[in-house]
Design a protein around this motif. Structure first.
Motif, PDB file in Angstrom:
ATOM      1  N   ILE A  62      10.657   8.621   5.505  1.00  8.65           N
ATOM      2  CA  ILE A  62       9.421   9.398   5.666  1.00  8.65           C
ATOM      3  C   ILE A  62       8.904   9.838   4.296  1.00  8.65           C
ATOM      4  N   THR A  63       9.838  10.216   3.428  1.00 11.32           N
ATOM      5  CA  THR A  63       9.450  10.644   2.079  1.00 11.32           C
ATOM      6  C   THR A  63       8.782   9.509   1.306  1.00 11.32           C
ATOM      7  N   LEU A  64       9.430   8.332   1.324  1.00 15.15           N
ATOM      8  CA  LEU A  64       8.893   7.208   0.547  1.00 15.15           C
ATOM      9  C   LEU A  64       7.535   6.762   1.084  1.00 15.15           C
ATOM     10  N   LEU A  65       7.447   6.646   2.419  1.00 17.91           N
ATOM     11  CA  LEU A  65       6.191   6.201   3.019  1.00 17.91           C
ATOM     12  C   LEU A  65       5.089   7.223   2.746  1.00 17.91           C
ATOM     13  N   GLY A  66       5.422   8.498   2.945  1.00 19.18           N
ATOM     14  CA  GLY A  66       4.433   9.553   2.695  1.00 19.18           C
ATOM     15  C   GLY A  66       4.020   9.583   1.239  1.00 19.18           C
ATOM     16  N   SER A  67       4.992   9.396   0.343  1.00 17.39           N
ATOM     17  CA  SER A  67       4.675   9.410  -1.087  1.00 17.39           C
ATOM     18  C   SER A  67       3.720   8.288  -1.445  1.00 17.39           C
ATOM     19  N   ALA A  68       3.934   7.123  -0.822  1.00 17.06           N
ATOM     20  CA  ALA A  68       3.027   6.005  -1.076  1.00 17.06           C
ATOM     21  C   ALA A  68       1.604   6.399  -0.706  1.00 17.06           C
ATOM     22  N   PHE A  69       1.459   7.090   0.433  1.00 18.20           N
ATOM     23  CA  PHE A  69       0.110   7.481   0.850  1.00 18.20           C
ATOM     24  C   PHE A  69      -0.449   8.603  -0.018  1.00 18.20           C
TER      25      PHE A  69
ATOM     26  N   ALA B 266      -2.985  -5.924  -4.652  1.00 22.71           N
ATOM     27  CA  ALA B 266      -3.233  -4.511  -4.367  1.00 22.71           C
ATOM     28  C   ALA B 266      -3.668  -4.348  -2.913  1.00 22.71           C
ATOM     29  N   MET B 267      -4.564  -5.236  -2.457  1.00 25.59           N
ATOM     30  CA  MET B 267      -5.051  -5.157  -1.086  1.00 25.59           C
ATOM     31  C   MET B 267      -3.920  -5.386  -0.093  1.00 25.59           C
ATOM     32  N   SER B 268      -3.079  -6.363  -0.356  1.00 27.72           N
ATOM     33  CA  SER B 268      -2.026  -6.641   0.624  1.00 27.72           C
ATOM     34  C   SER B 268      -1.006  -5.505   0.651  1.00 27.72           C
ATOM     35  N   LEU B 269      -0.804  -4.817  -0.472  1.00 33.52           N
ATOM     36  CA  LEU B 269       0.134  -3.690  -0.452  1.00 33.52           C
ATOM     37  C   LEU B 269      -0.414  -2.534   0.385  1.00 33.52           C
ATOM     38  N   VAL B 270      -1.709  -2.240   0.202  1.00 39.01           N
ATOM     39  CA  VAL B 270      -2.303  -1.151   0.992  1.00 39.01           C
ATOM     40  C   VAL B 270      -2.299  -1.524   2.477  1.00 39.01           C
ATOM     41  N   TYR B 271      -2.651  -2.772   2.762  1.00 44.32           N
ATOM     42  CA  TYR B 271      -2.640  -3.312   4.125  1.00 44.32           C
ATOM     43  C   TYR B 271      -1.230  -3.158   4.721  1.00 44.32           C
ATOM     44  N   ASN B 272      -0.244  -3.562   3.936  1.00 40.29           N
ATOM     45  CA  ASN B 272       1.145  -3.494   4.359  1.00 40.29           C
ATOM     46  C   ASN B 272       1.566  -2.052   4.646  1.00 40.29           C
ATOM     47  N   LEU B 273       1.130  -1.122   3.787  1.00 37.66           N
ATOM     48  CA  LEU B 273       1.486   0.283   3.984  1.00 37.66           C
ATOM     49  C   LEU B 273       0.882   0.828   5.274  1.00 37.66           C
ATOM     50  N   VAL B 275       0.128  -0.934   7.944  1.00 40.28           N
ATOM     51  CA  VAL B 275       0.893  -1.543   9.041  1.00 40.28           C
ATOM     52  C   VAL B 275       2.244  -0.841   9.208  1.00 40.28           C
ATOM     53  N   LEU B 276       2.893  -0.579   8.076  1.00 41.15           N
ATOM     54  CA  LEU B 276       4.208   0.064   8.110  1.00 41.15           C
ATOM     55  C   LEU B 276       4.108   1.457   8.734  1.00 41.15           C
ATOM     56  N   ALA B 277       3.077   2.213   8.327  1.00 43.88           N
ATOM     57  CA  ALA B 277       2.918   3.571   8.842  1.00 43.88           C
ATOM     58  C   ALA B 277       2.659   3.549  10.349  1.00 43.88           C
ATOM     59  N   VAL B 278       1.766   2.651  10.769  1.00 41.11           N
ATOM     60  CA  VAL B 278       1.453   2.574  12.205  1.00 41.11           C
ATOM     61  C   VAL B 278       2.699   2.160  12.989  1.00 41.11           C
ATOM     62  N   CYS B 279       3.426   1.172  12.453  1.00 38.90           N
ATOM     63  CA  CYS B 279       4.663   0.718  13.102  1.00 38.90           C
ATOM     64  C   CYS B 279       5.644   1.872  13.255  1.00 38.90           C
ATOM     65  N   TRP B 280       5.790   2.647  12.194  1.00 42.03           N
ATOM     66  CA  TRP B 280       6.750   3.753  12.234  1.00 42.03           C
ATOM     67  C   TRP B 280       6.351   4.777  13.300  1.00 42.03           C
ATOM     68  N   VAL B 281       5.051   5.095  13.339  1.00 40.80           N
ATOM     69  CA  VAL B 281       4.588   6.060  14.339  1.00 40.80           C
ATOM     70  C   VAL B 281       4.862   5.535  15.745  1.00 40.80           C
ATOM     71  N   PHE B 282       4.480   4.283  15.992  1.00 37.84           N
ATOM     72  CA  PHE B 282       4.689   3.694  17.316  1.00 37.84           C
ATOM     73  C   PHE B 282       6.176   3.648  17.663  1.00 37.84           C
ATOM     74  N   TYR B 283       6.979   3.222  16.693  1.00 39.80           N
ATOM     75  CA  TYR B 283       8.413   3.091  16.929  1.00 39.80           C
ATOM     76  C   TYR B 283       9.017   4.454  17.267  1.00 39.80           C
ATOM     77  N   THR B 284       8.608   5.463  16.494  1.00 41.67           N
ATOM     78  CA  THR B 284       9.139   6.801  16.717  1.00 41.67           C
ATOM     79  C   THR B 284       8.742   7.311  18.102  1.00 41.67           C
ATOM     80  N   VAL B 285       7.462   7.121  18.420  1.00 40.40           N
ATOM     81  CA  VAL B 285       6.993   7.572  19.732  1.00 40.40           C
ATOM     82  C   VAL B 285       7.749   6.832  20.838  1.00 40.40           C
ATOM     83  N   MET B 286       7.947   5.503  20.623  1.00 43.08           N
ATOM     84  CA  MET B 286       8.585   4.685  21.650  1.00 43.08           C
ATOM     85  C   MET B 286      10.038   5.081  21.872  1.00 43.08           C
TER      86      MET B 286
END
Lengths: 104, 300
Positions: A62-69, B266-273, B275-286
């Protein structure tokens, strides 16, 4: 000095920079530290402000992901002359990290 | 039997570790490395710091403008197809037969669109929607509609949305069907005794029992539609203009079309982030969806 000249020729074509190396070394170091910590002091789940059980590793994620944002936010909203400099964004990340490990 | 604790077996993971490092970790590091540099070809790279990120995240620049346009376009697309496919999938699942030979027949029919490769789906619809030789396009023209998916942005969007619904509603329906099948008959019998209406059965028995599979369906469909590439690429190529240029299409244009490695990285990293954030939220909720309620139920 050309930084890539420090690398052997067989790697020079990948155009590695020391900044990239430092970035991944930091992450690798964090992972190593947390692995050692997990072996020495087994992780226990706890429920914090997010109302979900998290282990130490989860909080690191959570820290790393949040830090990235936080850094992305800094690069998006900081004034134009500070945008390319994360000197001020990284302390915010640190505060965020402390908050995550304390409250999440 | 005494078992000795021995961690040496972890060495067996080493081959996997090296394969993943070679095929995923180092390439990812390369992308990060490119994102802070600029190249004019000839394998000459120049340090650019966080310049690409600053440009990418600033909608007033050329790069930022196209990135945010593609991002909103992609989010809108995901929202539209979720709003259609989820209710439609539930509806289809509710009307699928529960027993007899019809079950197998329906399942096979439902699974068919899922088995077709993405680029074939794109090609099918590209031909299907053509006004000269395609059935859909021809019928639309014959009905007097001025249908032209290659020239009109709205028509292109409608065609892509319908194509995605055609391709993926089955997945939602099959998942929901699995959820419905797991409800024991006793629930329905109890509902009948209580004189529950069809709607009451749906909202109090079927929908809560489908909650987990629905979450999975929403996650899968969101991620798939957020990363969609092949079908719109084959159907419209991102056009007309940039009307259907979603994030992956734009990324490929940037990286392979223009060979702007730094910007694309740069674009693919932001895109990836994202996706990663949304995945984490969904996974956590699930993973925690049921647990919270179970605790309160026990507390009561």
């Amino acid at each position: 000095m050309d930084e890539t000249s420090l690398l052997p020729d067989s790697l020079a074509w990948m155009a590695w920079t020391w900044q990239t190396a430092a970035f991944f070394a930091t992450i690798a170091l964090l992972l190593a530290i947390f692995t050692v910590l997990a072996v020495r002091f087994p992780e226990r789940e706890r429920v914090g402000v997010l109302r979900i059980p998290t282990t130490r590793g989860d909080r690191l994620f959570i820290t790393l992901l949040g830090s990235a944002f936080i850094c992305l936010g800094w690069m998006a909203f900081a004034s134009a002359d500070l945008r390319g400099d994360l000197t001020f964004a990284l302390p915010i990340c640190l505060v965020y990290a402390l908050a995550v490990f304390r409250f999440v | 039997m005494e078992k000795t604790l021995n961690n040496r077996a972890w060495w067996l993971v080493a081959p996997v570790f090296f394969v993943v490092a070679f095929s995923a970790v180092v390439p990812l590091m390369t992308v990060v490395n490119y994102s802070v540099q600029d190249t004019f070809g000839n394998n000459q790279f120049f340090w650019n710091g966080l310049g690409w990120f600053g440009e990418l995240l600033d909608p007033s620049t050329d790069l930022g403008g196209r990135f945010f346009a593609a991002l909103w376009r992609n989010l809108l697309f995901s929202a539209i197809i979720l709003a259609i496919e989820v209710p439609l999938g539930i509806l289809v699942a509710l009307s699928m037969p529960r027993d007899g030979w019809k079950v197998a027949a329906t399942l096979v029919l439902m699974a068919l669109p899922l088995l077709i490769p993405w680029n074939v789906v794109g090609t099918i619809w590209q031909v299907f929607a053509r006004t000269d030789i395609g059935l859909l396009g021809w019928v639309a023209s014959a009905l007097g509609l001025d249908y032209n998916y290659t020239g009109n942005a709205l028509h292109a969007w409608i065609t892509i949305v319908v194509m995605d619904v055609w391709h993926w509603t089955s997945l939602v329906a099959l998942l929901c069907y699995a959820g419905l099948k797991s409800i024991p008959d006793a629930y329905y019998q109890a509902a009948r005794i209580d004189g529950a209406s069809r709607w009451a059965i749906f909202t109090t028995i079927q929908l809560p029992k489908m909650k987990r599979v629905l979450l999975i369906a929403v996650l899968l469909r969101f991620m798939d539609s957020f990363m969609i590439y092949t079908e719109p690429f084959v159907l419209t190529g991102g056009g007309p203009g940039n009307a259907t240029t979603f994030l992956s299409i734009d990324l490929v244009k940037l990286a392979l079309g223009q060979f702007d490695l730094g910007k694309a990285a740069a674009m693919s990293l932001v895109y990836n982030l994202i996706v990663l954030a949304v995945c984490w939220v969904f996974y956590t909720v699930m993973t925690h969806a049921g647990s919270g309620r179970a605790e309160t139920e026990i507390a009561q």
